[in-house]
Design an enzyme around this catalytic site. Structure first.
Site, PDB file in Angstrom:
ATOM      1  CB  SER A 282       3.758  -8.454  -8.083  1.00 42.59           C
ATOM      2  OG  SER A 282       4.530  -8.228  -6.920  1.00 42.59           O
TER       3      SER A 282
ATOM      4  CG  HIS B 182      -2.030  -1.040   1.062  1.00 41.05           C
ATOM      5  ND1 HIS B 182      -3.366  -0.711   0.972  1.00 41.05           N
ATOM      6  CD2 HIS B 182      -1.978  -2.391   0.946  1.00 41.05           C
ATOM      7  CE1 HIS B 182      -4.083  -1.819   0.824  1.00 41.05           C
ATOM      8  NE2 HIS B 182      -3.257  -2.852   0.814  1.00 41.05           N
TER       9      HIS B 182
ATOM     10  CD  GLN C 287      -2.112 -12.720  -3.000  1.00 36.41           C
ATOM     11  OE1 GLN C 287      -2.010 -13.932  -2.861  1.00 36.41           O
ATOM     12  NE2 GLN C 287      -1.592 -11.860  -2.126  1.00 36.41           N
TER      13      GLN C 287
ATOM     14  CG  ASP D 229      -5.081   2.162   1.690  1.00 30.86           C
ATOM     15  OD1 ASP D 229      -4.154   1.818   0.937  1.00 30.86           O
ATOM     16  OD2 ASP D 229      -6.072   1.432   1.943  1.00 30.86           O
TER      17      ASP D 229
HETATM   18  O1  LIG Z   1      12.052  -8.253  -3.569  1.00 34.72           O
HETATM   19  C1  LIG Z   1      11.061  -7.531  -3.738  1.00 34.72           C
HETATM   20  C2  LIG Z   1       9.727  -8.003  -3.760  1.00 34.72           C
HETATM   21  C3  LIG Z   1       8.708  -7.099  -3.950  1.00 34.72           C
HETATM   22  N1  LIG Z   1       8.965  -5.776  -4.097  1.00 34.72           N
HETATM   23  C4  LIG Z   1       7.870  -4.800  -4.262  1.00 34.72           C
HETATM   24  O2  LIG Z   1       6.908  -5.017  -3.245  1.00 34.72           O
HETATM   25  C5  LIG Z   1       5.609  -4.765  -3.735  1.00 34.72           C
HETATM   26  C6  LIG Z   1       4.766  -5.983  -3.441  1.00 34.72           C
HETATM   27  O3  LIG Z   1       3.417  -5.635  -3.624  1.00 34.72           O
HETATM   28  P1  LIG Z   1       2.324  -6.722  -4.052  1.00 34.72           P
HETATM   29  O4  LIG Z   1       2.762  -7.442  -5.248  1.00 34.72           O
HETATM   30  O5  LIG Z   1       1.011  -6.030  -4.171  1.00 34.72           O
HETATM   31  O6  LIG Z   1       2.332  -7.782  -2.896  1.00 34.72           O
HETATM   32  P2  LIG Z   1       2.136  -7.637  -1.290  1.00 34.72           P
HETATM   33  O7  LIG Z   1       3.210  -6.857  -0.697  1.00 34.72           O
HETATM   34  O8  LIG Z   1       1.988  -9.006  -0.792  1.00 34.72           O
HETATM   35  O9  LIG Z   1       0.760  -6.823  -1.201  1.00 34.72           O
HETATM   36  C7  LIG Z   1      -0.397  -7.010  -0.411  1.00 34.72           C
HETATM   37  O10 LIG Z   1      -1.158  -5.822  -0.685  1.00 34.72           O
HETATM   38  C8  LIG Z   1      -1.588  -5.655  -2.033  1.00 34.72           C
HETATM   39  C9  LIG Z   1      -2.416  -4.388  -2.079  1.00 34.72           C
HETATM   40  O11 LIG Z   1      -3.527  -4.544  -1.225  1.00 34.72           O
HETATM   41  C10 LIG Z   1      -2.410  -6.835  -2.512  1.00 34.72           C
HETATM   42  O12 LIG Z   1      -2.710  -6.689  -3.882  1.00 34.72           O
HETATM   43  C11 LIG Z   1      -1.649  -8.125  -2.272  1.00 34.72           C
HETATM   44  O13 LIG Z   1      -2.446  -9.223  -2.645  1.00 34.72           O
HETATM   45  C12 LIG Z   1      -1.238  -8.208  -0.812  1.00 34.72           C
HETATM   46  O14 LIG Z   1      -0.527  -9.394  -0.545  1.00 34.72           O
HETATM   47  C13 LIG Z   1       5.743  -4.479  -5.227  1.00 34.72           C
HETATM   48  O15 LIG Z   1       5.674  -3.097  -5.454  1.00 34.72           O
HETATM   49  C14 LIG Z   1       7.138  -4.982  -5.566  1.00 34.72           C
HETATM   50  O16 LIG Z   1       7.790  -4.250  -6.582  1.00 34.72           O
HETATM   51  C15 LIG Z   1      10.263  -5.303  -4.086  1.00 34.72           C
HETATM   52  O17 LIG Z   1      10.510  -4.110  -4.255  1.00 34.72           O
HETATM   53  N2  LIG Z   1      11.260  -6.203  -3.907  1.00 34.72           N
END
Ligand SMILES: O=c1ccn([C@@H]2O[C@H](COP(=O)(O)OP(=O)(O)O[C@H]3O[C@H](CO)[C@@H](O)[C@H](O)[C@H]3O)[C@@H](O)[C@H]2O)c(=O)[nH]1
Length: 470
Positions: free
Chosen positions: A367, A27, A387, A125
């Site tokens: 992602s 977020h 997801q 948010d």
């Molecule tokens: O090594 C890493 C891995 C991830 N990321 C970043 O971390 C973020 C991950 O976000 P996301 O893919 O949305 O996963 P989560 O952190 O698990 O996000 C939670 O929050 C999101 C928004 O509510 C939901 O869509 C997901 O399902 C929920 O798990 C992204 O911007 C990635 O680029 C990094 O920078 N480095």
């Protein structure tokens, strides 16, 4: 001297927006990226983060952040450990609401009483509905920021308003703007509301006071899900303002904007040389975001599935998760230099490398949209929350990936299935079509944020509203 005076006048005339993100990685990233976008429209932003997040974050390429973005902190009542120190998600949220509201009021007063940067608008948010209540107490413009894609928001909206009854009794599920949905395609809180009652309440509560909100921003772009945006907008007018991805990968509107700058995990930058040596489209990037936690059995299946493909792979496993992999499996992964495990990396830089051929992901929204923007096809392995629905769109609507099938008996995704899906995406038959589609969505993402694109126009509309009403 004269120029300095002029610059300081311009800065003090800038509209000032407070951004209040939900305190988790998925977020924080999109809201900070949105703040960066606003700087291109002459808007100053202050990101309001919790004291714990502020203490624990690892900043990356901070010097590239525009100077008109600042940070300030409030307490959520858990300054030493954040959410992980709370008894439950419900107690965390209620403490955060009570303490956060008081702290936010103080913060607003602090800015409003200083003649320099009074607050013109608060973007919050959608999970933090109490922020809107505080905003309205001060008579400030309030904008709701939906972090998920619109299809997910609309599904929750339909449940909240009784348009879709849960537990669902009839499949396929028919919701205006969506394709027909099976239960496995719906967010986990819809397909199984009893399973995560506190999260179910959280996502439903998003709509409890939206009638007070002045504007609805959604972290997506119009062409990506125009049918559902149109359907939801009949009831709640949504402005798509995404993708909230660093602009170097899109329209280059913000200099040196290549990464999400706030990381809640220790960054490990050892992968660069390893990745640079790899042939184009020869590496599988594997990451399950910041929240997923697998069983040891699932980790083992993943490891052997990846090894069996024969491709190179770069796998993000945070320190906490690592102990689930046996030492012998670690050794097997690193044996011939084909596998590399890292703690946390700058994901955008990795996805943009031409060595990456496929992204094995949990289908978190950030992602997913980052992969779409960088034209990387996916193997979707959704776990919970939004997801499953993101994965449905990846496979069946945007046609940029393949979704794994889960073993019905024990809920594990077997190594053979992981291997099968990766081969499909990396291969030349179906894989070619997925790559073509991924390129198409990438172009449409760039178009949306570029001058005159749908998201660019919507951001202008938002900024104009602040200028007119404040
Ligand atoms: O090594 C890493 C891995 C991830 N990321 C970043 O971390 C973020 C991950 O976000 P996301 O893919 O949305 O996963 P989560 O952190 O698990 O996000 C939670 O929050 C999101 C928004 O509510 C939901 O869509 C997901 O399902 C929920 O798990 C992204 O911007 C990635 O680029 C990094 O920078 N480095």
């Amino acid at each position: 001297m004269e120029e300095e005076r002029r610059n300081s006048n311009v800065m003090s005339e800038m509209k000032h927006v407070l951004m209040v993100p939900y305190p988790s990685q998925g977020h924080l990233n999109p809201m900070l990226q949105f703040s960066k976008r606003l700087t291109t429209k002459g808007v100053r932003s202050t990101m309001v983060i919790t004291k714990f997040i502020s203490k624990s974050m690892h900043l990356h390429q901070l010097s590239s952040l525009p100077t008109s973005i600042q940070f300030d902190t409030i307490s959520d009542g858990y300054d030493q450990g954040g959410f992980s120190h709370a008894e439950s998600i419900s107690s965390y949220l209620s403490t955060m609401k009570a303490i956060g509201s008081e702290n936010l009021k103080e913060l607003i007063k602090k800015y409003n009483e200083s003649s320099q940067h009074p607050i013109d608008c608060i973007v919050y948010d959608s999970f933090l509905t109490w922020v809107l209540d505080v905003t309205k107490e001060f008579g400030i413009i309030g904008a709701t920021f939906f972090t998920h894609m619109c299809a997910v928001d609309f599904t929750f909206y339909c449940v909240h308003n009784g348009i879709l009854k849960v537990p669902v009794s009839e499949v396929p599920i028919c919701i205006e703007g969506h394709p027909l949905l099976e239960l496995k395609d719906t967010p986990s809180f819809v397909c199984n509301p009893a399973c995560y009652p506190a999260y179910f309440d959280l996502v439903m509560n998003q709509f409890s006071n939206v009638h007070k909100s002045d504007i609805f921003l959604v972290n997506s772009f119009y062409k990506l899900e125009h049918q559902v945006v149109d359907s939801m907008s009949k009831l709640c007018p949504m402005l798509t303002i995404g993708p909230t991805v660093p602009s170097s990968y899109l329209d280059n509107a913000i200099p040196n904007d290549t990464e999400n700058n706030l990381n809640l995990f220790r960054l490990e930058l050892t992968h660069s040389n390893w990745l640079n040596e790899k042939a184009p489209r020869s590496v599988i990037y594997v990451s399950f975001g910041s929240m997923v936690s697998f069983t040891s059995e699932q980790m083992e299946e993943l490891a052997f599935g990846l090894i069996a493909t024969g491709f190179n792979f770069l796998w993000v496993i945070t320190d906490l998760e690592r102990e689930k992999l046996k030492k012998e499996i670690f050794a097997e992964i690193h044996k011939d230099g084909k596998g590399l495990i890292v703690n946390w990396i700058p994901q955008l830089g990795v996805l943009s490398s031409n060595a990456i051929g496929c992204f094995l992901t949990h289908s978190g929204w950030n992602s997913t949209i980052e992969a779409l923007c960088l034209g990387v096809p996916m193997v979707a392995m959704p776990q919970w929350t939004d997801q499953p629905m993101n994965a449905k769109y990846v496979e069946d609507v945007w046609k940029v990936g393949v979704r794994v099938k889960v073993d019905e008996d024990n809920g594990v995704v077997r190594r053979e299935e992981i291997e099968r899906c990766i081969r499909k995406v990396m291969g030349n038959d179906h894989g070619k079509e997925l790559r073509r589609n991924a390129d198409k969505w990438r172009e449409l993402a760039v178009e949306a944020v570029s001058e005159g694109g749908t998201s660019d126009n919507n951001i202008n509309e938002f900024v104009n509203l602040i200028k007119m009403r404040s």
